[in-house]
Design an enzyme around this catalytic site. Structure first.
Site, mmCIF file in Angstrom:
data_model
loop_
_atom_site.group_PDB
_atom_site.id
_atom_site.type_symbol
_atom_site.label_atom_id
_atom_site.label_comp_id
_atom_site.label_asym_id
_atom_site.label_seq_id
_atom_site.Cartn_x
_atom_site.Cartn_y
_atom_site.Cartn_z
ATOM 1 N N GLU A 76 0.861 -1.181 0.000
ATOM 2 C CA GLU A 76 0.000 0.000 0.000
ATOM 3 C C GLU A 76 0.898 1.232 0.000
ATOM 4 O O GLU A 76 1.731 1.389 0.890
ATOM 5 C CB GLU A 76 -0.879 0.050 1.243
ATOM 6 N N ASP A 134 -5.001 8.233 10.616
ATOM 7 C CA ASP A 134 -3.608 7.924 10.914
ATOM 8 C C ASP A 134 -3.166 8.447 12.270
ATOM 9 O O ASP A 134 -3.492 9.566 12.666
ATOM 10 C CB ASP A 134 -2.700 8.503 9.824
#
Length: 269
Positions: free
Chosen positions: A53, A64
């Site tokens: 990814e 995140d």
């Protein structure tokens, strides 16, 4: 040129037929620079990761945690743009022949142009996109372009996702389902609990797509445990941290190779 969803599907299927779990590595493009990022990604794939990814750095990364936020900030301050992300996909896929997806928030894709992004990602040899903040009910424009260009559309489901929505999300997705092992942002955790296993069972009840588990997995023991019930194990923050903590480029690459190799051994055991 068509994208590489078929390569992604074949990679996941081959691992399953071999009786093991796929290892999916995540690193953001442009970190610490575009070229060094490509080198690190290639090193992870060469060390045993099956799929990559590539993160598209974003200024408001809601999913995140602090480690990936730090890396994304470094990439953005270094001038990383979408063209650099696509260049990264092209170079890593060309070097390794393995499936490469982009993980991105929706706003950059929407601003760049959905058709343009899908076309250029396919031309770069990309296998698809993971879209953590795109609601499935608003995804028709992307899914149409993804299907046209041979790209996977991977949605993320959480332990809190109810059964009706779970059915909708998995029916709309392709490639695999990204199962968040727990609630919260990305980052390493001391343990990955039973919640992930239960979520995988719920997902498998409504789809035949492979189920790959991410968020919180950082050690070989955790990867082996999750590999006992998932089709794929996704590791990101631990790899990013290995790069952040290294004193120089040589040490960084050694750290990425060592960690990836230990994770790959774990999911193959």
């Amino acid at each position: 040129m068509s994208g590489n969803i078929q390569l992604l599907n074949e990679t996941l299927a081959a691992a399953g037929q071999a009786g093991r779990t796929s290892l999916i590595a995540y690193l953001p493009a442009g970190f610490p620079t575009v070229e060094r990022g490509i080198t690190a990604m290639t090193a992870a794939l060469d060390a045993g990761a099956d799929i990559l990814e590539v993160g598209l750095p974003h200024s408001d990364p809601i999913l995140d945690g602090p480690v990936i936020q730090t890396a994304a900030d470094i990439a953005l301050r270094g001038g990383t743009r979408i063209k650099d992300v696509l260049f990264t996909v092209r170079e890593v896929h060309r070097a390794t022949g393995k499936p490469v997806l982009v993980m991105t928030y929706w706003n950059p894709v929407s601003r760049y142009g959905v058709e343009r992004f899908a076309t250029e990602l396919a031309e770069a040899g990309g296998a698809g996109c993971i879209l953590p903040d795109l609601p499935v009910q608003e995804s028709a424009s992307w899914r149409e372009q993804a299907a046209t260009h041979g790209l996977a559309t991977v949605f993320i489901v959480a332990p809190s996702t109810d059964s009706q929505r779970l059915t909708q999300i998995t029916a709309a997705g392709s490639g695999f389902v990204y199962a968040a092992s727990l609630m919260g942002v990305t980052g390493t955790r001391a343990s990955v609990g039973e919640t992930a296993g239960f979520l995988v069972e719920r997902i498998r009840a409504v789809t035949d797509l492979p189920v790959c588990v991410g968020i919180g997995i950082s050690t070989a023991d955790q990867a082996a445990a999750v590999g006992g019930f998932a089709d794929g194990v996704i590791v990101g923050s631990a790899l990013v941290k290995a790069l952040l903590d290294a004193p120089d480029e040589s040490a960084a690459l050694t750290a990425v190779r060592t960690l990836t190799s230990s994770l790959a051994t774990a999911v193959r055991s």
